[in-house]
Write a protein that holds these residues in place. Sequence first.
Motif, PDB file in Angstrom:
ATOM      1  N   LEU A   1      10.827   7.147  -9.142  1.00 43.28           N
ATOM      2  CA  LEU A   1       9.838   5.907  -8.921  1.00 43.28           C
ATOM      3  C   LEU A   1      10.723   4.680  -8.626  1.00 43.28           C
ATOM      4  O   LEU A   1      10.430   3.858  -7.664  1.00 43.28           O
ATOM      5  CB  LEU A   1       9.137   5.864 -10.187  1.00 43.28           C
ATOM      6  CG  LEU A   1       7.825   5.215 -10.111  1.00 43.28           C
ATOM      7  CD1 LEU A   1       6.946   6.072  -9.323  1.00 43.28           C
ATOM      8  CD2 LEU A   1       7.239   5.326 -11.763  1.00 43.28           C
ATOM      9  N   GLU A   2      11.832   4.560  -9.610  1.00 40.85           N
ATOM     10  CA  GLU A   2      12.484   3.483  -9.171  1.00 40.85           C
ATOM     11  C   GLU A   2      13.298   3.290  -7.806  1.00 40.85           C
ATOM     12  O   GLU A   2      13.326   2.345  -7.210  1.00 40.85           O
ATOM     13  CB  GLU A   2      13.921   3.312 -10.317  1.00 40.85           C
ATOM     14  CG  GLU A   2      14.129   1.851 -10.667  1.00 40.85           C
ATOM     15  CD  GLU A   2      15.022   1.938 -12.061  1.00 40.85           C
ATOM     16  OE1 GLU A   2      16.159   2.086 -11.954  1.00 40.85           O
ATOM     17  OE2 GLU A   2      14.099   2.184 -13.048  1.00 40.85           O
ATOM     18  N   THR A   3      13.925   4.391  -7.624  1.00 38.96           N
ATOM     19  CA  THR A   3      14.384   4.824  -6.199  1.00 38.96           C
ATOM     20  C   THR A   3      13.500   4.376  -5.085  1.00 38.96           C
ATOM     21  O   THR A   3      13.840   3.831  -4.039  1.00 38.96           O
ATOM     22  CB  THR A   3      14.933   6.248  -6.156  1.00 38.96           C
ATOM     23  OG1 THR A   3      15.892   6.629  -7.145  1.00 38.96           O
ATOM     24  CG2 THR A   3      15.819   6.364  -4.737  1.00 38.96           C
ATOM     25  N   PHE A   4      12.328   5.028  -5.124  1.00 39.15           N
ATOM     26  CA  PHE A   4      11.457   5.008  -4.283  1.00 39.15           C
ATOM     27  C   PHE A   4      11.036   3.543  -3.946  1.00 39.15           C
ATOM     28  O   PHE A   4      10.798   2.809  -2.946  1.00 39.15           O
ATOM     29  CB  PHE A   4      10.166   5.645  -4.426  1.00 39.15           C
ATOM     30  CG  PHE A   4      10.257   7.122  -3.625  1.00 39.15           C
ATOM     31  CD1 PHE A   4      10.431   7.207  -2.340  1.00 39.15           C
ATOM     32  CD2 PHE A   4      10.683   8.258  -4.578  1.00 39.15           C
ATOM     33  CE1 PHE A   4      10.497   8.418  -1.741  1.00 39.15           C
ATOM     34  CE2 PHE A   4      10.543   9.412  -3.946  1.00 39.15           C
ATOM     35  CZ  PHE A   4      10.934   9.443  -2.409  1.00 39.15           C
ATOM     36  N   ASN A   5      10.666   2.652  -5.231  1.00 35.12           N
ATOM     37  CA  ASN A   5      10.347   1.445  -5.372  1.00 35.12           C
ATOM     38  C   ASN A   5      11.256   0.296  -4.637  1.00 35.12           C
ATOM     39  O   ASN A   5      10.851  -0.526  -3.951  1.00 35.12           O
ATOM     40  CB  ASN A   5       9.868   0.897  -6.674  1.00 35.12           C
ATOM     41  CG  ASN A   5       8.522   1.360  -7.095  1.00 35.12           C
ATOM     42  OD1 ASN A   5       7.627   1.795  -6.129  1.00 35.12           O
ATOM     43  ND2 ASN A   5       8.215   1.337  -8.370  1.00 35.12           N
ATOM     44  N   THR A   6      12.475   0.825  -4.895  1.00 35.23           N
ATOM     45  CA  THR A   6      13.687  -0.223  -4.470  1.00 35.23           C
ATOM     46  C   THR A   6      13.461   0.009  -2.849  1.00 35.23           C
ATOM     47  O   THR A   6      13.420  -1.047  -1.990  1.00 35.23           O
ATOM     48  CB  THR A   6      14.988   0.269  -4.575  1.00 35.23           C
ATOM     49  OG1 THR A   6      14.821   0.502  -6.408  1.00 35.23           O
ATOM     50  CG2 THR A   6      16.012  -0.591  -4.310  1.00 35.23           C
ATOM     51  N   ILE A   7      13.462   1.205  -2.388  1.00 33.37           N
ATOM     52  CA  ILE A   7      13.279   1.286  -0.940  1.00 33.37           C
ATOM     53  C   ILE A   7      12.212   0.618  -0.140  1.00 33.37           C
ATOM     54  O   ILE A   7      12.185  -0.185   0.563  1.00 33.37           O
ATOM     55  CB  ILE A   7      13.171   2.882  -0.449  1.00 33.37           C
ATOM     56  CG1 ILE A   7      14.480   3.507  -0.898  1.00 33.37           C
ATOM     57  CG2 ILE A   7      13.251   3.004   0.890  1.00 33.37           C
ATOM     58  CD1 ILE A   7      14.467   5.172  -1.104  1.00 33.37           C
ATOM     59  N   THR A   8      10.921   0.918  -0.876  1.00 36.95           N
ATOM     60  CA  THR A   8       9.818   0.227  -0.293  1.00 36.95           C
ATOM     61  C   THR A   8       9.808  -1.279  -0.381  1.00 36.95           C
ATOM     62  O   THR A   8       9.385  -1.970   0.390  1.00 36.95           O
ATOM     63  CB  THR A   8       8.581   0.875  -0.882  1.00 36.95           C
ATOM     64  OG1 THR A   8       8.481   0.618  -2.312  1.00 36.95           O
ATOM     65  CG2 THR A   8       8.099   2.332  -0.505  1.00 36.95           C
ATOM     66  N   ALA A   9      10.396  -1.719  -1.506  1.00 30.49           N
ATOM     67  CA  ALA A   9      10.261  -3.112  -1.691  1.00 30.49           C
ATOM     68  C   ALA A   9      11.387  -3.742  -0.761  1.00 30.49           C
ATOM     69  O   ALA A   9      11.042  -4.873  -0.071  1.00 30.49           O
ATOM     70  CB  ALA A   9      10.974  -3.475  -2.936  1.00 30.49           C
ATOM     71  N   THR A  10      12.416  -3.082  -0.511  1.00 28.90           N
ATOM     72  CA  THR A  10      13.538  -3.543   0.544  1.00 28.90           C
ATOM     73  C   THR A  10      12.679  -3.508   1.845  1.00 28.90           C
ATOM     74  O   THR A  10      12.596  -4.659   2.440  1.00 28.90           O
ATOM     75  CB  THR A  10      14.581  -2.747   0.694  1.00 28.90           C
ATOM     76  OG1 THR A  10      15.129  -2.263  -0.850  1.00 28.90           O
ATOM     77  CG2 THR A  10      15.565  -3.444   1.531  1.00 28.90           C
TER      78      THR A  10
ATOM     79  N   GLY B   1       1.839   6.295  -6.598  1.00 28.93           N
ATOM     80  CA  GLY B   1       0.820   7.298  -7.157  1.00 28.93           C
ATOM     81  C   GLY B   1       1.135   8.742  -7.146  1.00 28.93           C
ATOM     82  O   GLY B   1       0.944   9.542  -8.096  1.00 28.93           O
ATOM     83  N   GLU B   2       1.734   9.018  -5.884  1.00 23.97           N
ATOM     84  CA  GLU B   2       2.119  10.464  -5.715  1.00 23.97           C
ATOM     85  C   GLU B   2       3.121  10.851  -6.946  1.00 23.97           C
ATOM     86  O   GLU B   2       3.039  12.104  -7.381  1.00 23.97           O
ATOM     87  CB  GLU B   2       2.846  10.617  -4.320  1.00 23.97           C
ATOM     88  CG  GLU B   2       1.651  10.342  -3.340  1.00 23.97           C
ATOM     89  CD  GLU B   2       1.454  11.543  -2.561  1.00 23.97           C
ATOM     90  OE1 GLU B   2       2.817  12.428  -2.424  1.00 23.97           O
ATOM     91  OE2 GLU B   2       0.586  11.780  -1.872  1.00 23.97           O
ATOM     92  N   ILE B   3       4.141  10.115  -7.168  1.00 23.46           N
ATOM     93  CA  ILE B   3       4.993  10.298  -8.059  1.00 23.46           C
ATOM     94  C   ILE B   3       4.433  10.473  -9.542  1.00 23.46           C
ATOM     95  O   ILE B   3       4.767  11.616 -10.165  1.00 23.46           O
ATOM     96  CB  ILE B   3       6.275   9.423  -8.007  1.00 23.46           C
ATOM     97  CG1 ILE B   3       7.069   9.350  -6.790  1.00 23.46           C
ATOM     98  CG2 ILE B   3       7.223   9.464  -9.343  1.00 23.46           C
ATOM     99  CD1 ILE B   3       7.919   8.500  -6.479  1.00 23.46           C
ATOM    100  N   ASN B   4       3.509   9.511  -9.883  1.00 26.53           N
ATOM    101  CA  ASN B   4       2.744   9.741 -11.037  1.00 26.53           C
ATOM    102  C   ASN B   4       2.063  10.820 -11.146  1.00 26.53           C
ATOM    103  O   ASN B   4       1.901  11.679 -12.240  1.00 26.53           O
ATOM    104  CB  ASN B   4       2.150   8.371 -11.307  1.00 26.53           C
ATOM    105  CG  ASN B   4       3.052   7.294 -11.883  1.00 26.53           C
ATOM    106  OD1 ASN B   4       4.353   7.482 -12.147  1.00 26.53           O
ATOM    107  ND2 ASN B   4       2.588   6.057 -11.593  1.00 26.53           N
ATOM    108  N   ALA B   5       1.621  11.301 -10.133  1.00 24.01           N
ATOM    109  CA  ALA B   5       0.522  12.489 -10.255  1.00 24.01           C
ATOM    110  C   ALA B   5       1.233  13.753 -10.398  1.00 24.01           C
ATOM    111  O   ALA B   5       0.600  14.658 -10.909  1.00 24.01           O
ATOM    112  CB  ALA B   5      -0.292  12.488  -8.713  1.00 24.01           C
ATOM    113  N   ILE B   6       2.517  13.922 -10.124  1.00 21.61           N
ATOM    114  CA  ILE B   6       3.326  15.175 -10.395  1.00 21.61           C
ATOM    115  C   ILE B   6       3.106  15.407 -11.705  1.00 21.61           C
ATOM    116  O   ILE B   6       3.078  16.565 -12.018  1.00 21.61           O
ATOM    117  CB  ILE B   6       4.804  14.957 -10.032  1.00 21.61           C
ATOM    118  CG1 ILE B   6       5.085  14.430  -8.500  1.00 21.61           C
ATOM    119  CG2 ILE B   6       5.429  16.238 -10.185  1.00 21.61           C
ATOM    120  CD1 ILE B   6       6.401  14.261  -8.207  1.00 21.61           C
TER     121      ILE B   6
ATOM    122  N   GLY C   1       0.963  -1.142  -0.078  1.00 25.39           N
ATOM    123  CA  GLY C   1      -0.091   0.031  -0.012  1.00 25.39           C
ATOM    124  C   GLY C   1       0.977   1.357   0.071  1.00 25.39           C
ATOM    125  O   GLY C   1       0.530   2.176  -0.842  1.00 25.39           O
ATOM    126  N   VAL C   2       1.853   1.308   0.583  1.00 24.03           N
ATOM    127  CA  VAL C   2       2.642   2.506   0.894  1.00 24.03           C
ATOM    128  C   VAL C   2       3.341   2.577  -0.576  1.00 24.03           C
ATOM    129  O   VAL C   2       3.396   3.589  -0.958  1.00 24.03           O
ATOM    130  CB  VAL C   2       3.670   2.198   2.079  1.00 24.03           C
ATOM    131  CG1 VAL C   2       5.191   3.383   1.718  1.00 24.03           C
ATOM    132  CG2 VAL C   2       3.221   2.215   3.295  1.00 24.03           C
TER     133      VAL C   2
END
Lengths: 227, 405
Positions: free
Chosen positions: B269-278, B51-56, B44-45
């Motif tokens: 997006l990739e950076t944030f996704n890596t962080i949240t996936a970890t 979503g937020e990044i895409n909304a920019i 969810g996070v």
Amino acid sequence: MIHMRNITKSYEMGTQVVHALRGVDLDIAEGEFVAIMGPSGSGKSTLMNMLGCLDVPNSGTYTLDGEDVSQMSDDQQARVRNKRVGFVFQQFNLLPRTPALKQVALPLMYAGYGRSERLERAQEALRKVGLGERMDHKPDELSGGQQQRVAIARALAVSPSIILADEPTGALDSQTGTEILDLFEELNTQGITIIMITHDQEVADRAQRTIWIRDGVIVNEETNEHQ
Amino acid sequence: MNISESFLTALDSLLANKLRSVLTMLGVIIGVAAVIALLSIGNGVSDSITGEINAIGTNLIIITTDFDNSDGYQTLSQVDVDALSDPLRAPLLGDVAGIAQGNQEVISSGRSTNVTVAGITPNYFTIYNMTEFQGGDGLTQTDVDTRARVAVLGATAAEDLFPDEYAVGQSVKINGVSYEVVGVLAESGSAINNTDSNIYVPLSTAQSRLYTTRTRSGEKAVSSITAQAVSAEETDAALEQITEILRAEHGITYAADDDFSLISQGDLLETFNTITATLTAFLGAIAGISLVVGGIGIMNIMLVSVTERTREIGIRKAVGALKRDILIQFLLESIVLSLIGGLLGMTLGWLISLIAGNALDIPTVVDAGTVALATGFAAAVGLVFGIYPAWRAAGLRPIEALRYE
């Protein structure tokens, strides 16, 4: 139907070796009602375990209906216990918290009978021992005599040719004990071989033949004069 | 004996010991609930950040000065913006906007707030999807051309400065100069670039009154440039194009480093996704440990149960149960325990993720993968931790089991 030749069995109890059977020869014919008597420690329970395929001898041969039981695998012995022998124990050995009907159906389940046939046969067995009205009672809702009747019904359920009873009246009062023995006698007249272990002469007198065992060997046997 | 009979037998004996069964299940319930809840909150996070990044905006590339290679100068200016806007030189770029921004004390009648004031060109609003207005309108090219003293307020900024009044038509003072409020943006709710609390003025006005820094060559500096790539697929090529053009514009020699840095929305997006996936994997692993602990609990109880039911096993063997029958019965008991525990845990985890999702205001997602993972894990726990007790039970000698007091 039962032929035992030179059966021996010894256990290790801690460091000591106990020679429970030291060369037993025994023949029992189909349809007999035999009592095995002996003082405690004489090896009579060990003998009964051998007869019922609950235990295997160290040496000697045991043939049951022409088959050498001492050479059978665990699973084959389980089949013998399941189909040919019915056990009745002094302490009843019923499953806790299980209604009578399910207790009796247990060996039928392991024998592979379907659900409906199982219930039918279990009901029939319970009616035979006079418990037709108490099929849904659990062991703690039954008296000692009634529990023993459930155990007998369980032994009867798969229509075995032999019933092995280890002190079946040992935990019962004499009145109830007599009723159980009456039941055995009745089953015997229907052609079931009954082998009963007891240390009570009066109980043994109900059998056709009494075998005495002491220190692991058969010391005497006699045919009872019947009324 | 067939498997459905074994299953019923297992169920029977579990029902005969309800309390013990429930207590045994507890470990698996908590483990599975934790796995489901943590994974779904993690997803969810992740979804909400995506979503937020895409909304920019779409396919944005943000260019800033790289102060490590600029001798302390700002390196970006309107000249760069014009160069990047040239469709012949930069065919892979769409809109390009220069921004000059900083923090300013902004004063309305009786109130003041310290916010980001950004000097922008009209295309900024389209690039950043800020096209909805509560009132008034955006900035116009005329505003930029004439260095008009006009301002557009973010929703929060407007609320702070004019809590009781209609903001459009009022005036605010920035750095001692009055600006007329010509528009108030609709609330975006974005937490990423905080647009709601910002105030926007024309770039030319900002460059002459607020941010007067010059580049080394004397051009009026911008703090950043936002360029929009024509498509997501072309973003990498667009990045190269920008680098090429800016190096040429800035006269950077072959061996020297860039005096600017680029980050694309995709990188972000990739950076944030890596962080949240970890983070999600980490949380899942912790929850997984509790599942293993739950499994050991099952094994423990099953071992106790085998000892406690030695006599029962003896009776079953005396009336003809095969080794296999006993093995399957006990194995099924532990599998049924952990599967039911898994189902209850799943429900509990789903509830927790719903509640947490509401509390944290994120869209928690319990997806099929998570459910399959937790169920599979629960069944595996039952199987793995059930094997040893079941094998012990099956191996009991009937005569010894019967004699057991």
